[in-house]
Enzyme design. Sequence first.
Site, PDB file in Angstrom:
ATOM      1  N   THR A   1       0.611  -1.022  -0.196  1.00 11.76           N
ATOM      2  CA  THR A   1       0.167   0.272  -0.118  1.00 11.76           C
ATOM      3  C   THR A   1       0.798   1.118  -0.130  1.00 11.76           C
ATOM      4  OG1 THR A   1      -0.554  -0.540   2.422  1.00 11.76           O
ATOM      5  CG2 THR A   1      -2.168  -1.325   1.202  1.00 11.76           C
TER       6      THR A   1
ATOM      7  N   LYS B   1       3.946  -7.362   4.220  1.00 16.90           N
ATOM      8  CA  LYS B   1       3.795  -5.372   4.033  1.00 16.90           C
ATOM      9  C   LYS B   1       3.617  -5.321   5.212  1.00 16.90           C
ATOM     10  CE  LYS B   1       0.405  -3.493   3.197  1.00 16.90           C
ATOM     11  NZ  LYS B   1       0.077  -3.044   4.100  1.00 16.90           N
TER      12      LYS B   1
ATOM     13  N   THR C   1      -2.714  -2.483   8.192  1.00 17.64           N
ATOM     14  CA  THR C   1      -2.354  -3.699   7.737  1.00 17.64           C
ATOM     15  C   THR C   1      -1.442  -4.202   7.675  1.00 17.64           C
ATOM     16  OG1 THR C   1      -4.331  -2.812   6.463  1.00 17.64           O
ATOM     17  CG2 THR C   1      -3.524  -5.099   6.382  1.00 17.64           C
TER      18      THR C   1
ATOM     19  N   GLU D   1       6.136   4.761   7.288  1.00 14.02           N
ATOM     20  CA  GLU D   1       6.419   5.805   6.797  1.00 14.02           C
ATOM     21  C   GLU D   1       7.279   7.101   7.767  1.00 14.02           C
ATOM     22  OE1 GLU D   1       2.037   5.123   5.215  1.00 14.02           O
ATOM     23  OE2 GLU D   1       2.346   6.185   7.452  1.00 14.02           O
TER      24      GLU D   1
ATOM     25  N   ASN E   1       0.491  10.755   6.476  1.00 20.25           N
ATOM     26  CA  ASN E   1      -0.974  10.253   6.450  1.00 20.25           C
ATOM     27  C   ASN E   1      -1.927  10.944   7.160  1.00 20.25           C
ATOM     28  OD1 ASN E   1      -0.529   7.726   8.401  1.00 20.25           O
ATOM     29  ND2 ASN E   1       1.275   7.724   8.369  1.00 20.25           N
TER      30      ASN E   1
ATOM     31  N   SER F   1      -2.006  12.683  -0.480  1.00 22.54           N
ATOM     32  CA  SER F   1      -3.283  11.826  -1.525  1.00 22.54           C
ATOM     33  C   SER F   1      -4.090  12.820  -2.532  1.00 22.54           C
ATOM     34  CB  SER F   1      -3.451  10.829  -0.809  1.00 22.54           C
ATOM     35  OG  SER F   1      -4.345  11.764   0.449  1.00 22.54           O
TER      36      SER F   1
END
Lengths: 407, 407
Positions: free
Chosen positions: A169, A192, A203, A283, A402, A407
Site C-alpha cells: 500500500t 507488507k 494493515t 512512513e 498520514n 494523497s
Amino acid sequence: MTTTVEPIAVPGVSTDSGVTTPAGFRASGIASGIKDSGALDLALVVNDGPKQDAAGVFTRNLVKAAPVLWSQQVLTERRLRAVVLNSGGANAATGPEGFQDTHATAEKVAEALTSDEQEVGAIEVAVCSTGLIGERLPMDALLPGVDTATSALSSSPESALHAATAVMTTDSRPKQANASHPGGWSVGGFAKGAGMLAPNLATMLSVITTDAALSGEALDTALRAATKATFDRLDVDGGTSTNDTVLLLASGASGVTPSLDDFISTLTDVSMSLVRQLQADSEGVTKLVDITVTGAASDGDAVRIGRTVAEDNLVKTALFGSDPNWGRVAMAVGRSDARVDPSMLSITINDVPLLADGVPAQDRSTVDLSGPHVEIAIGVGDGDHAATIYTTDLSHGYVEENSAYSS
Amino acid sequence: MTTTVEPIAVPGVSTDSGVTTPAGFRASGIASGIKDSGALDLALVVNDGPKQDAAGVFTRNLVKAAPVLWSQQVLTERRLRAVVLNSGGANAATGPEGFQDTHATAEKVAEALTSDEQEVGAIEVAVCSTGLIGERLPMDALLPGVDTATSALSSSPESALHAATAVMTTDSRPKQANASHPGGWSVGGFAKGAGMLAPNLATMLSVITTDAALSGEALDTALRAATKATFDRLDVDGGTSTNDTVLLLASGASGVTPSLDDFISTLTDVSMSLVRQLQADSEGVTKLVDITVTGAASDGDAVRIGRTVAEDNLVKTALFGSDPNWGRVAMAVGRSDARVDPSMLSITINDVPLLADGVPAQDRSTVDLSGPHVEIAIGVGDGDHAATIYTTDLSHGYVEENSAYSS
C-alpha cells in the site's frame, strides 16, 4: 522525505526472494483493477504439497476485518491450500456484506484451483485484505482477477516478487526474506506494512512458507514463538490494525521434519528480517530505534515499558531531532503502568549512561545520535525479565503521509 | 505554525484575571534568572486567610518530580499558606539532591513570609516546577528570586497575570480564568502546559484560589470532582508528566460557605475554561477535537475508548489533513481494550453519521472539517456510560516544536 533508510540485516537470511524459495509453492501477483493506478493489487500463494499444514496469527483488534474473521475460521482446521491477498481495500467495518465478499473470493479461488486431479474447497483458502477501512471491495474487478492470478502462478523468484509487490500500500518497496537450513529445508516469506498499525491504509500482512514437514500443531507452536519475538515486538505507532495477519504454510516437499527448536530458530530469523524491513520502510522513518528493557518484574512489564517508550510522541520527536532527551524516556517509563522504582531506574542511549540508579550520570551532550541507528537501554532493577521493542522516530514525513495532504 | 486557535469559551467564566480575583490572595511573577532568556520564571501565590484550607491532585506517573513528592507530603495536612512555582526546570529524575533543592525552596519561602505577625513553616509551602527533566535547578538564582517575588506580592490583576506568565514554558500565552458566584464568593486560577503531557519541557501545572470558606475535606472532594471532568479529560498526546499538579487554596475571606454542589459547579467551570485554553494553545494545534463516547459498558471503558482515539496518531494526522477518515477511528476503538461489539458500533463526525450499528452510513465526503472545531461521537451501544475527551490534531508544528530543531 525521500531519504531511504536501509534495514538492519539478519545474519543467515537473504532478502532476494521469498515464498517460492521452499519447494512446493507457487505464487503470482497481478493488477486486477482494484487500484485505479493500475498497480499490482492481487496476490496468490498456492501450496502444492504433498502436505498442506498451516497456522496463523491474527490481530487482537476487536474490530476485525471480514478477511480476518474468515481466515481465523479456516485456520481452525490448521490446513491451507492457498492464500489470496489484495491491496486497495481492507474490507473492514463493511458489515455482513463485506463478509460475503470475502467468502465469495475464497469460493472463486477454490473453483479456479480445482482441476481433474484435485478438488479444492473454499475452507482451504485464507483471504487477506489491506487498504482503506470502511469501503466495500470492487468485486467485479477482484473476482476476474483471481482467474488471471491463477494463470500466472509459478515457482519462480519473479512470481514471489510479484506477490510481495501486489500487497503493497504505502510501502515504498517489497519485503521478502528466505533462509535455507543445512538440514535440507527452507523458509521464505513476504510482508507488507508501513507500520505495525500500518499508517495511512492500515494493515500488516505476512505470508511465510516452508517445505519442512511439520504438523499443524507444531507450526502453530513455532509461529507463536517466532511472532512473539519479532512481529509482536514491532511498534511504530501503538496501533494494531483491523487486518493484521501472519500465515505460515508448510508443503512438506523437502521430506524433512526438523526439530521444533531448529525450525523456530530459522522461522524467527526470517520473521526478524521481515520485521527489520518493515521497520526501515515505515512512513517517514529517519531512525531505526531498538528499545531494550532489562530487569523488569515480569515479561509483561518489560513489554509494557518498551511499548510505552516506543509509542511516546515526545521521545519519538526528540529522536527525529537527534536530541538524546532521556528525561522524556524516564517520563514514559513512569507512566507505563509497569512496576517501577524511580531510585533503581537506569537509562543508556547509544552506550552512554545518562541515568544510573535514579541519579543523572553522563551529560546528554556526549550522546551521538547523528546516525540512523538508536539503541535505548532501560534498566528497571526490579527483576530479571527483558524485552526489545523495534520502533522508529516521528518525523514530518509521517505527518505528511498520514494527513492526506500527500494523497 | 503561527496560526492562533481561539479557545472555546465557557459560559459564565472570564479569562481576564485569575488567582487574585478571590479575596485573601496575593501573587507575583518575577525573573529570577533561572531562564537564560531573562523571561519571568518564578511565581508565588500567597493565601492571607483568614483560613488556609487546601487540596491538591498530582500526576499518576511513578517517576514523580521532587516538587511533587514534597507537595504531596505537605498536602496531607490539607493546609497551604503559599505555593512557589518555577519554570525553566522540572527538577524531575534529579535524585536525592533534587529533593533537597525543593525542600530548600520551601524553607526559603517560609522564611521570607515569616514576620512579626506570623510564623510560616516550610510544611505550609507547596512547590511546583516545570521544564526540562533530569537537570538540577540553579539554586543560586532561585533562592534570591524568592525574596524578589515576596517583595512583589500584590492582590492586583497584574500580579495574577505575572504569576500566570512566570510558569509558562512552550506556552504561547498565559491562561487564567475566574468566576464570581452570586452567593458572594469567587474562584480564580491559572494553568500552564502545551499539552497534558506538556510537550517539549513537560508539565501541566495549575493553581486555583477561592475565597469561599470550605474545609480541606470539602476542597479535596470538590477538586477531585472538578478535575475528573476537566483536567483529567484533556489528552493531547497520551502522556502524564512527572510534574502534573493542580492545587486549590481557600482563604475563606468571603465569609461564605457555599453548598458543595454549587462550589463544584463553579470550580468545574473555571477548570474547564483553563482546559479549553490549554487545548487551544497546545503545541502545533490546528484543530480542537472533542471525542464523546456514549453507550459504553462502564465509565472506565468510555474513557479508555476516548483516550485511545485521542492518542491515535493516524486519527490525529487525518484530522490535521481535514480528512474524515472514520475507519481509523473504528480501528482505534477496536484496539482500546474496552468492551466493544463491532456490530453495534456507530461513528458520527461533525453531525454526519458515517458508521451506524456496524454498517457504513453516509459518505465521508459529506463531512466538513474545514473549521477548527471537530466533534467525534462514538456510540458503543453496550451500556449507558459516557465520557468526553478533549484533544487536538497532530501537525507539522507539533513535530517541529518537539524535535529540537526549533530550539
